[in-house]
Design an enzyme around this catalytic site. Sequence first.
Site, PDB file in Angstrom:
ATOM      1  N   HIS A  25      -6.268   8.180  -6.946  1.00 57.70           N
ATOM      2  CA  HIS A  25      -5.801   9.009  -8.049  1.00 57.70           C
ATOM      3  C   HIS A  25      -4.706   8.285  -8.813  1.00 57.70           C
ATOM      4  CE1 HIS A  25      -3.336   9.970  -4.512  1.00 57.70           C
ATOM      5  NE2 HIS A  25      -2.332  10.158  -5.342  1.00 57.70           N
ATOM      6  N   CYS A  28       5.095  12.284  -2.984  1.00 56.85           N
ATOM      7  CA  CYS A  28       4.502  10.960  -3.154  1.00 56.85           C
ATOM      8  C   CYS A  28       4.730  10.518  -4.601  1.00 56.85           C
ATOM      9  CB  CYS A  28       3.009  10.973  -2.818  1.00 56.85           C
ATOM     10  SG  CYS A  28       1.984  11.929  -3.961  1.00 56.85           S
TER      11      CYS A  28
END
Length: 709
Positions: free
Chosen positions: A66, A225
């Site tokens: 991603h 993250c």
Amino acid sequence: MSDLITPELVALDRDLGSERSSVIRFLAEQVAAQGRSTEVDSLYADALAREEKTSTGVPGGIAIPHCRSKAVSEATLAMARLSPAVDFGAKDGPADLVFFIAAPDGADQEHLKLLSKLARSLIKKDFTASLRAAQSPADVVALVNGALGIGDSPATPPVGAGAHTASASGASGASGAATGEDARAAEAAAALETSPAGADTRGPAVERSATGGGEVRRLVAVTACPTGIAHTYMAADSLVAAAQERGIDLQVETQGSSGATPLDPAVIAAADAVIFAVDVDVRDKQRFAGLPVISSPVKRGIDEPGEMVEEAMAAARNPNARRVAGTAGDQQADDDGGKDSIGSTLKRALLTGVSYMIPFVAGGGLLIALGFLLGGYLITETADAVVLDNSLANLPDGGLATYLGAVAFKIGQLSLGFLVPALAGYIAYALADRPGIAPGFVAGAVAGFMGAGFLGGIVGGLLAGYVAMMIGRLAVPRWLRSLMPVVIIPLLASIVASGLMFLLLGGPIAAITAGLNTWLSGLTGTAAVGLGVILGLMMAVDLGGPVNKVAYSFAVAGLGTGSIDNQAPWQIMAAVMAAGMVPPLAMALATVLDRRRFTVAERENGKAAWLLGAAFISEGAIPFAAADPLRVIPASLLGSAVTGAIVMGTGVTSQAPHGGIFVFFAIGNVVMFVLAIIVGTIISALAVIGLKRYATSKKAAPVAEPVAA
């Protein structure tokens, strides 16, 4: 809102090669083919860069590459069911289900919540089983839309519907009889039903009887993250499920792209320990001060949630466990239970100080260079008088250029005046969080006042940080705690650190600094070339690692001491920057000169390495070094050493700490600077090609292109 996924974005049972890069490339092409990305190469490069930071494989044969990219025009999901599976870095083996999440750089919150919700669904056994059983792309789209609760698709997938639609109470009640994986799936379902993506992930309340009469342990956690789309939420759900299996009440704050709802202060106050599963800084970390802490990368929260919960429980029972006290290591990756060595702590503190100092040096150095460009080198003697006695309506002799040059020079000089205090202040901040900033800045100011330079700033910052950290660990009455970070710690740490600088340390460090400056100023001929070779080797040996950072930090910290009469610090900065540019440029050139010696992914990385090298980002060579360190690193060392030697030997200077060729106006003798880089680049490129051709036990075979369908 347009569909996130369509049948055209789904590929079933495809052979896309054996490398994750070829899978990502295929999915990026699928996104672009549907008009959802303006440029394939940019999207692919952004996704691959994210993959290189942290692998996106998760347990269960799943991978979720991603990224956010300016090339993406609308939030999109692309999916591939692979045959054969491809290794995406998960500990339990390769992935056969790959979801590519492509988000626009400015994605709206609703899209981000849906993307996060999908990521959380992928840890559920029934959902992934349904995906593996799907007969057509339309079936996959229906399953995904059902999991997201959008469109006309039913919210219940055809396989294992019970777990996916379980209520919070149902999931809680079933967890005792479930296996580990089923329990994680049930808890993930509960989280999906009870809290939106981006909000707190709260474990169900645990009855005391469930723990056999023992005291109920309460934990809190933060997950985060770099992208904040997938791993953040998957780690949260995995930790909650693992805690529930053990009869633990765990509540998680997800600091993701779709927003974050801070944990209730009362929940934090009642917790016995905190888990940081993060790859980035924890926001407002001081809220957790005093709690035992377990800190690891966010991916470990997905791969080993049970181990992290067990470690947190052990830390809660251990009076000597590491606690949140504002240290830089609290949000770093720890695989050893959070026990950092003194060397690791010092290294992180020093690098933190340098990183926060760089903006002062960068802006100041470039402005001083601009001042010289506009007002000439004699501006150093007249700048004060010009800026005080003149204005745009009353220009000095020399006209507008002289006036603007004096203004630029003075702003840059004042900016550089913060170099040592900022270095010391943020070293102390890395050790003691906010209470260390003021003592560190004061100690740095004292070092500057006494002529101790950047060495004094380092010593003062470490003193202030450690003193503040020690004071912060003292047990004090509750009524005094609110005064500690804003009054008591800054006051006492400033007195101790600055007092030691004045009374004991400042004078000797100032003498060492003066001797170092004298030695550097006297370097000529062979000595200068030798220093250039050493700096070049340090910049190339680990490509952005600790040795590289030591050389760079040395150059940046001394930059403020440079002047027209003492250009040695500027020469060192030029040597470090030029040598650091060589490895990525050399790898880019090598992929052009001999394409068949490099994989498809390396050739793609080579395209990006041109820009990375030109901008002085040594890390652009890391993908090559990671794949073939025994050939790439020696070749890089050779070229960088030659470049460093040429730069130092010819007296090239740089007043800018970063920017590569893009700060050409701040480089003295820019022609020789460029020539040195070209020579080093050619040497390294030819060396790596030669090593790949001849330093091998078998002839290299041409690299096959990835299978596209």
